[in-house]
Scaffold this active site. Sequence first.
Site, PDB file in Angstrom:
ATOM      1  N   THR A  14       0.844  -1.203   0.000  1.00 17.30           N
ATOM      2  CA  THR A  14       0.000   0.000   0.000  1.00 17.30           C
ATOM      3  C   THR A  14       0.882   1.259   0.000  1.00 17.30           C
ATOM      4  OG1 THR A  14      -0.172   0.236   2.405  1.00 17.30           O
ATOM      5  CG2 THR A  14      -1.762  -1.246   1.345  1.00 17.30           C
ATOM      6  N   GLY A  15       0.303   2.338  -0.509  1.00 16.57           N
ATOM      7  CA  GLY A  15       1.072   3.587  -0.600  1.00 16.57           C
ATOM      8  C   GLY A  15       2.257   3.411  -1.523  1.00 16.57           C
ATOM      9  N   ALA A  16       2.003   2.730  -2.667  1.00 13.82           N
ATOM     10  CA  ALA A  16       3.112   2.278  -3.514  1.00 13.82           C
ATOM     11  C   ALA A  16       3.520   3.282  -4.585  1.00 13.82           C
ATOM     12  CB  ALA A  16       2.725   0.946  -4.172  1.00 13.82           C
ATOM     13  N   ASN A  17       2.932   4.492  -4.550  1.00 15.82           N
ATOM     14  CA  ASN A  17       3.282   5.447  -5.608  1.00 15.82           C
ATOM     15  C   ASN A  17       4.368   6.426  -5.200  1.00 15.82           C
ATOM     16  OD1 ASN A  17       0.773   6.500  -4.071  1.00 15.82           O
ATOM     17  ND2 ASN A  17       1.692   8.339  -4.940  1.00 15.82           N
ATOM     18  N   SER A  18       4.859   6.294  -3.972  1.00 19.04           N
ATOM     19  CA  SER A  18       5.759   7.338  -3.487  1.00 19.04           C
ATOM     20  C   SER A  18       6.649   6.794  -2.371  1.00 19.04           C
ATOM     21  CB  SER A  18       4.868   8.484  -2.970  1.00 19.04           C
ATOM     22  OG  SER A  18       5.549   9.351  -2.128  1.00 19.04           O
ATOM     23  N   TYR A 174      -0.041  11.767  15.219  1.00 21.99           N
ATOM     24  CA  TYR A 174       0.634  10.833  14.298  1.00 21.99           C
ATOM     25  C   TYR A 174       1.281   9.713  15.118  1.00 21.99           C
ATOM     26  CZ  TYR A 174       4.322   9.311  10.978  1.00 21.99           C
ATOM     27  OH  TYR A 174       5.170   8.572  10.179  1.00 21.99           O
TER      28      TYR A 174
END
Length: 289
Positions: A14-18, A174
């Site tokens: 997941t979150g594989a574009n950056s 966070y």
Amino acid sequence: MVASQLKGQITVVTGANSGVGLSVAGLLARAGADVTMVCRSPERGEQALAEVQREGAVAGADVRLELADLSRQADVRSLAGRLAARLPAIDILVNNAGVWLHRRETSPEGFELMFATNHLGPFLLTHRLLDALAAGRGRIVNVSSHAHRYGDLRRAELETIVRSDAWRGSFKAYGDTKLANILFTFESARRWADRGITADTLHPGTLATGIVRRNRSALGLLMRMTMSFLPRPGVGGEAVMRLVEDPAPNVVSGRYFKGRKEERADAQAYDADLARELWDRSLAWTGEA
Ligand SMILES: NC(=O)c1ccc[n+]([C@@H]2O[C@H](COP(=O)([O-])OP(=O)(O)OC[C@H]3O[C@@H](n4cnc5c(N)ncnc54)[C@H](OP(=O)(O)O)[C@@H]3O)[C@@H](O)[C@H]2O)c1
């Protein structure tokens, strides 16, 4: 497991574009794994998919894009349904997507947005992929952070914290979500061991990535000023790969790493009552109870 043994493994990142996620997707594809890259933006996702394919996915490796906003539970359910239908067995799940927001925002279901994205989304996704994980190698790596040491999930009722009524500022909020990542990992290791599933978690390093670049808090600004001195995202990608390739994943599970080195997490991460409570409440918050 050595890198060459990743060939043909079925993996989801997941979150594989950056940042870290893009690095992990590229490393897995270059090792010959089938990679599903989960991204929320079609444009950024297509661009990242093209980059991973261009930079040397091994011939025959199936690299694909799936779209979902992990802060939206309807999106996560739909994603999990598509994945479970296409992938009856999953060998590796890297729950990497994450945000550090500089102000209080809420998800469509009314949860603090970092909590919804960083904890509830991956919690729901992992539960929905449980049968596929049990049918495959069932290796889960959850990307947490050193910031978990600033989290405190004992300061108020969990319900109050996730509804962001006990807000202590963006970095501590966070930190709460990154502490939740570790509690979830340790509890997963305890509960799912008998299904052959292993789970470890890590701080990937303090890295020059989008999460720092986009944050508008004073700390974010300070970190942006030091960006050129921070390690590249690939350092975090390599640390994740070290856990993905762990030679003894079925022997030891439920560990926290700082980069490549195993470390003791904050004391609250070992509070088994808190882990159980967070688990039960998360089932209710995601409608899985
Ligand atoms: N960089 C650091 O110093 C550092 C330190 C400790 C831990 N971490 C952890 O490392 C992980 C990766 O972060 P990164 O540093 O690589 O930052 P990044 O470059 O900003 O990558 C974060 C990824 O998560 C995705 N994402 C964010 N919100 C999402 C949502 N609602 N639904 C689906 N995807 C979403 C982003 O997509 P978009 O591009 O669409 O936003 C992006 O692909 C995070 O879990 C973070 O907490 C990072």
